[in-house]
Design an enzyme around this catalytic site. Sequence first.
Site, PDB file in Angstrom:
ATOM      1  N   GLY A 245       7.874   3.469  -0.797  1.00 42.95           N
ATOM      2  CA  GLY A 245       8.177   3.740   0.597  1.00 42.95           C
ATOM      3  C   GLY A 245       9.161   4.861   0.881  1.00 42.95           C
ATOM      4  O   GLY A 245       9.411   5.184   2.045  1.00 42.95           O
ATOM      5  N   GLY A 284       4.713   6.057  -3.803  1.00 38.23           N
ATOM      6  CA  GLY A 284       3.459   6.778  -3.611  1.00 38.23           C
ATOM      7  C   GLY A 284       3.743   8.156  -3.020  1.00 38.23           C
ATOM      8  O   GLY A 284       3.806   9.170  -3.718  1.00 38.23           O
ATOM      9  N   ARG A 285       3.976   8.160  -1.716  1.00 33.78           N
ATOM     10  CA  ARG A 285       4.186   9.403  -0.971  1.00 33.78           C
ATOM     11  C   ARG A 285       5.198  10.344  -1.632  1.00 33.78           C
ATOM     12  O   ARG A 285       4.970  11.548  -1.736  1.00 33.78           O
ATOM     13  CB  ARG A 285       4.669   9.049   0.440  1.00 33.78           C
ATOM     14  CG  ARG A 285       4.785  10.229   1.384  1.00 33.78           C
ATOM     15  CD  ARG A 285       5.520   9.827   2.675  1.00 33.78           C
ATOM     16  NE  ARG A 285       5.013   8.598   3.254  1.00 33.78           N
ATOM     17  CZ  ARG A 285       4.020   8.536   4.149  1.00 33.78           C
ATOM     18  NH1 ARG A 285       3.472   9.640   4.598  1.00 33.78           N
ATOM     19  NH2 ARG A 285       3.601   7.368   4.613  1.00 33.78           N
ATOM     20  N   ARG A 328      -3.526  11.918   9.370  1.00 30.87           N
ATOM     21  CA  ARG A 328      -2.190  11.470   9.747  1.00 30.87           C
ATOM     22  C   ARG A 328      -1.810  11.859  11.190  1.00 30.87           C
ATOM     23  O   ARG A 328      -1.265  11.025  11.913  1.00 30.87           O
ATOM     24  CB  ARG A 328      -1.138  11.985   8.749  1.00 30.87           C
ATOM     25  CG  ARG A 328      -1.341  11.456   7.334  1.00 30.87           C
ATOM     26  CD  ARG A 328      -0.180  11.785   6.413  1.00 30.87           C
ATOM     27  NE  ARG A 328       1.022  11.103   6.817  1.00 30.87           N
ATOM     28  CZ  ARG A 328       2.036  11.659   7.443  1.00 30.87           C
ATOM     29  NH1 ARG A 328       2.030  12.958   7.719  1.00 30.87           N
ATOM     30  NH2 ARG A 328       3.078  10.951   7.791  1.00 30.87           N
ATOM     31  N   CYS A 361     -15.550  15.974  17.382  1.00 28.11           N
ATOM     32  CA  CYS A 361     -15.729  15.675  18.794  1.00 28.11           C
ATOM     33  C   CYS A 361     -14.870  14.491  19.231  1.00 28.11           C
ATOM     34  O   CYS A 361     -15.374  13.410  19.533  1.00 28.11           O
ATOM     35  CB  CYS A 361     -17.197  15.403  19.071  1.00 28.11           C
ATOM     36  SG  CYS A 361     -18.212  16.770  18.491  1.00 28.11           S
ATOM     37  N   GLU A 362     -13.569  14.680  19.220  1.00 25.13           N
ATOM     38  CA  GLU A 362     -12.592  13.679  19.664  1.00 25.13           C
ATOM     39  C   GLU A 362     -11.389  14.459  20.179  1.00 25.13           C
ATOM     40  O   GLU A 362     -10.942  15.403  19.514  1.00 25.13           O
ATOM     41  CB  GLU A 362     -12.072  12.827  18.485  1.00 25.13           C
ATOM     42  CG  GLU A 362     -13.089  12.008  17.755  1.00 25.13           C
ATOM     43  CD  GLU A 362     -13.476  10.726  18.478  1.00 25.13           C
ATOM     44  OE1 GLU A 362     -12.769  10.332  19.431  1.00 25.13           O
ATOM     45  OE2 GLU A 362     -14.489  10.136  18.091  1.00 25.13           O
ATOM     46  N   TYR A 389      -1.664  10.746   1.364  1.00 26.18           N
ATOM     47  CA  TYR A 389      -2.411  10.197   2.493  1.00 26.18           C
ATOM     48  C   TYR A 389      -3.163  11.291   3.244  1.00 26.18           C
ATOM     49  O   TYR A 389      -3.304  11.249   4.459  1.00 26.18           O
ATOM     50  CB  TYR A 389      -1.480   9.395   3.431  1.00 26.18           C
ATOM     51  CG  TYR A 389      -0.754   8.291   2.672  1.00 26.18           C
ATOM     52  CD1 TYR A 389      -1.444   7.179   2.220  1.00 26.18           C
ATOM     53  CD2 TYR A 389       0.602   8.396   2.357  1.00 26.18           C
ATOM     54  CE1 TYR A 389      -0.803   6.189   1.482  1.00 26.18           C
ATOM     55  CE2 TYR A 389       1.247   7.411   1.622  1.00 26.18           C
ATOM     56  CZ  TYR A 389       0.545   6.308   1.198  1.00 26.18           C
ATOM     57  OH  TYR A 389       1.185   5.334   0.470  1.00 26.18           O
TER      58      TYR A 389
HETATM   59  C1  LIG Z   1       1.413   1.915  -0.012  1.00 25.36           C
HETATM   60  C2  LIG Z   1       2.194   1.059  -0.906  1.00 25.36           C
HETATM   61  C3  LIG Z   1       3.211   1.610  -1.695  1.00 25.36           C
HETATM   62  C4  LIG Z   1       3.614   3.057  -1.625  1.00 25.36           C
HETATM   63  O1  LIG Z   1       4.154   3.423  -0.410  1.00 25.36           O
HETATM   64  P1  LIG Z   1       4.697   4.923  -0.226  1.00 25.36           P
HETATM   65  O2  LIG Z   1       5.247   4.949   1.140  1.00 25.36           O
HETATM   66  O3  LIG Z   1       3.517   5.818  -0.373  1.00 25.36           O
HETATM   67  O4  LIG Z   1       5.717   5.162  -1.286  1.00 25.36           O
HETATM   68  C5  LIG Z   1       3.873   0.767  -2.566  1.00 25.36           C
HETATM   69  N1  LIG Z   1       3.566  -0.547  -2.655  1.00 25.36           N
HETATM   70  C6  LIG Z   1       2.597  -1.106  -1.900  1.00 25.36           C
HETATM   71  C7  LIG Z   1       2.305  -2.550  -2.038  1.00 25.36           C
HETATM   72  C8  LIG Z   1       1.881  -0.331  -1.003  1.00 25.36           C
HETATM   73  O5  LIG Z   1       0.944  -0.889  -0.243  1.00 25.36           O
END
Ligand SMILES: *Cc1c(COP(=O)(O)O)cnc(C)c1O
Length: 433
Positions: A245, A284-285, A328, A361-362, A389
């Site tokens: 996150g 992730g991000r 996004r 078309c939105e 994403y």
């Molecule tokens: C999406 C997700 C992450 C990663 O979140 P990021 O914001 O991309 O770092 C980690 N754990 C779970 C369970 C997720 O669903």
Amino acid sequence: MNALPGAPHLAYQQNRLTLDGVDLQALGRQFGTPLYVYSASAMRAAAQAYQKALEGQPHLLCYAMKANSNLAVLQLFARLGLGFDIVSGGELQRVLAAGGQASKIVFSGVGKTRDEMVMALRCGVRCFNVESQAELEVLSQVAAGEGLNARVSLRVNPDVDAGTHPYISTGLKGNKFGVAHGRALELYAQARRLPSLEVVGIDCHIGSQITEIGPYLDALDRVLDLVEAIEAQGTPLHHLDLGGGLGITYTDEQPPTPQALVGAMLERIRARGHGHREVFLEPGRSLVGNAGVLLTDVLYLKPAAPEEVPEGGRHFCIVDAAMNDLMRPALYEAWMGIVECVRYDESAVAKQTWDVVGPVCESGDWLGRDRALAVQAGDTLAVLSAGAYGMTMASNYNTRGRAAEVMIDGGQVHLIRERETAAELFAKERLLP
Ligand SMILES: *Cc1c(COP(=O)(O)O)cnc(C)c1O
């Protein structure tokens, strides 16, 4: 050289935007647009920042691959020794195809099917992050049916506000994710009694694009309170999975570095006497977001007439990338930087305020509004911080093939996904007799 904020791999050289030294407009001409371009070195640097911060602590760093699941991206992280946080059987198959190890996979998600559980059990994933009592019971049955043990953590909902967009906040009471903090004790007791389950840890993930350390520490405290209560009840826990996150810079956000975040978390964990536990993280991000750009060509300029402007007329810059390529902005009203790949002399083309929109078309199909750009038809623009994403949320709406993807690694250009053709899009459809 003129590096862009938050992205040292991006820089203007003689007014041409480059990524790790490769000219982006030329790349767009070579492979066509829309085109996703990633920096391998930026992805490695992000992963290594986490690894360095975790040095000396038993840990498992799992890339939350839904952010960007291209096989080459997974391969890059697998080679660095990372594990993976998956949310579907499809993602499991991708990890294996990319050379990742099942023993380093954690399986998250509120809606795992029985088939997905079977596949993950047979592969020997490290842990199931279970999100409800019903899932716990089904997993126990499925594992017993397979004659295997499922290692489980419960994903607990710590009920803290991550201070992020409602669509990407996951740790509040009203969210569908995890089990309520107040019910966790009783569910752990049940998990211990159910056959074919082995309780190994605890898990939380409070949201995405979080730019402060405070919510993480609040969640951590709540989780450690639970760990102490669960162990007092007689269920030992081996690991703490603290989710992902961490945010990135899209505009002027200044998120903590992985070093600062992980440092603060480890300090709290040790201060409370939990330093012996293995710490899992699921970023992730923050591993891929700033490493990528989306290149798009300007198709048409459609300025409002001067008399229309007072009545709300807008100047549209119509580009060949759309909400199906990068969702996004349409989904979260997310602001993403948009810059010219070739900068004009101020005297040649003046900056003007444009709404950058796609062909779909939105009316929601826009990439950026009110952007000061000096552009002409045929120019290439780069949407910044598009490595997370972006491609994974792409669709085929309007029968638009998904973009190609390119990875730059040590000055070498690698095509890591070909552009989809229209014929491929309807290849599985059938006409009536
Ligand atoms: C999406 C997700 C992450 C990663 O979140 P990021 O914001 O991309 O770092 C980690 N754990 C779970 C369970 C997720 O669903």
